[in-house]
Motif scaffolding. Sequence first.
Motif, short mmCIF file in Angstrom:
data_model
loop_
_atom_site.label_atom_id
_atom_site.label_comp_id
_atom_site.label_asym_id
_atom_site.label_seq_id
_atom_site.Cartn_x
_atom_site.Cartn_y
_atom_site.Cartn_z
N THR A 42 23.21 -5.10 18.83
CA THR A 42 21.74 -5.06 19.35
C THR A 42 22.03 -5.00 20.77
N LEU A 43 20.76 -4.65 21.42
CA LEU A 43 20.88 -4.80 23.10
C LEU A 43 20.62 -6.12 23.37
N GLU A 44 19.74 -6.90 22.69
CA GLU A 44 19.38 -8.25 22.93
C GLU A 44 20.73 -9.26 22.99
N GLY A 45 21.72 -8.70 22.04
CA GLY A 45 22.87 -9.60 22.14
C GLY A 45 24.14 -9.40 23.13
N VAL A 46 23.73 -8.20 23.90
CA VAL A 46 24.82 -8.04 24.90
C VAL A 46 24.75 -9.32 25.92
N PRO A 47 23.64 -9.63 26.50
CA PRO A 47 23.91 -10.71 27.72
C PRO A 47 24.93 -11.80 26.92
N THR A 83 21.46 -1.81 30.44
CA THR A 83 22.09 -2.71 29.63
C THR A 83 23.79 -2.66 29.66
N ALA A 84 24.25 -1.75 29.36
CA ALA A 84 25.60 -1.45 29.70
C ALA A 84 25.94 -1.70 31.04
N ASP A 85 25.38 -1.14 31.86
CA ASP A 85 25.99 -1.27 33.32
C ASP A 85 25.68 -2.59 34.03
N GLY A 86 24.46 -3.25 33.50
CA GLY A 86 24.11 -4.35 34.11
C GLY A 86 25.10 -5.76 33.48
N HIS A 87 25.74 -5.40 32.46
CA HIS A 87 26.52 -6.45 31.78
C HIS A 87 27.97 -6.10 31.77
N GLY A 88 28.27 -4.88 32.43
CA GLY A 88 29.78 -4.90 32.55
C GLY A 88 30.49 -4.10 31.32
N ALA A 89 29.72 -3.60 30.40
CA ALA A 89 30.19 -2.99 29.01
C ALA A 89 31.46 -1.95 29.47
N VAL A 90 32.38 -2.15 28.79
CA VAL A 90 33.54 -0.75 28.73
C VAL A 90 33.22 0.15 27.85
N ALA A 91 32.28 0.05 27.09
CA ALA A 91 31.85 1.39 26.14
C ALA A 91 30.57 1.26 25.64
N ILE A 92 29.93 2.28 25.19
CA ILE A 92 28.62 2.19 24.44
C ILE A 92 28.83 2.35 23.01
N GLY A 93 28.37 1.49 22.23
CA GLY A 93 28.33 1.32 20.77
C GLY A 93 28.23 -0.20 20.38
N GLU A 94 28.27 -0.46 19.14
CA GLU A 94 28.51 0.37 18.03
C GLU A 94 27.10 1.25 17.84
N THR A 95 27.57 2.43 17.60
CA THR A 95 26.40 3.56 17.30
C THR A 95 27.09 4.37 16.23
N GLY A 96 26.10 5.48 15.87
CA GLY A 96 26.54 6.21 14.81
C GLY A 96 25.77 6.63 13.83
N LEU A 97 26.13 7.00 12.35
CA LEU A 97 25.16 7.39 11.26
C LEU A 97 25.99 6.99 10.01
#
Length: 275
Positions: A42-47, A83-97
């Motif tokens: 979730t995006l809320e869990g990233v921080p 969210t990714a850029d602001g918290h220093g994520a090295v990847a996008i996901g987990e996403t998919g189908l």
Amino acid sequence: MFVDSHCHLDRLDPRTHDGDVGAALEAARARDVRQFLAIATTLEGVPGLAALAREHDDVVISAGVHPLHEVPEEPSVEAIMETADGHGAVAIGETGLDYHYDGVPREVQYERFRRHLIAATQLGLPVIIHTREAREDTLALIREHVDPEVGGVLHCFTEDLDMAREAVGMGFHISLSGIITFRNATSVRELASRLPLDRMLIETDSPYLAPVPHRGKPNEPAWVVEVAECIASERGISVEEVAMQTAANFYRLFKAAAPEASSEVRQSLARAGLV
């Protein structure tokens, strides 16, 4: 030296080291696991994951919304990127189908996945993909939106060899989990023996899918070693070779994680001629 390329550290089971993430990481380090990618659902869990990464130098994070997670409002491309850029994520996901379950409608999953892929492309980050019973749509969206030079990973892969090969041809890696050790997972073991080792990653997906001989227990990052051991057995090579090659693959794919790697890690890879 091992890398757990996919673990849910914010979902550690209370039965695992009394729910102490630091203790779980120490147990993994004692088995020479030197890097952890903590995966967002979730995006809320990233921080919270970002805070965990600040506490532990060997933890890096992703940012994204799982395809089966129900949200009141679908995330925009801009929200994913911020969210990714602001918290220093090295990847996008987990996403998919995931077309195996009925919770989130397929058309909603499809659009959500597309937005994640666009965000990943705009940020120049690899994408972590969960795919189940959605072969054609998954490959079509990858083909349309992902730069092969950036690529990504099909995580916890259980689909067929043809799909894996097609994804590899589009710049992707294939990650294998504890499922490979399950008695009925003969197709996954065959895949492990036939895929190029330089396109493979290993993961726990902890706290899920504990490998043999830990079935029935909550999974933890230390048990990524059992995944590597099974791959080594299937390929007739040493565990050390699997460990070092998959570690090198990890840093080549998740380039933003490489500067965070310890000098010990970089020296080990250099001695093995992998960087």
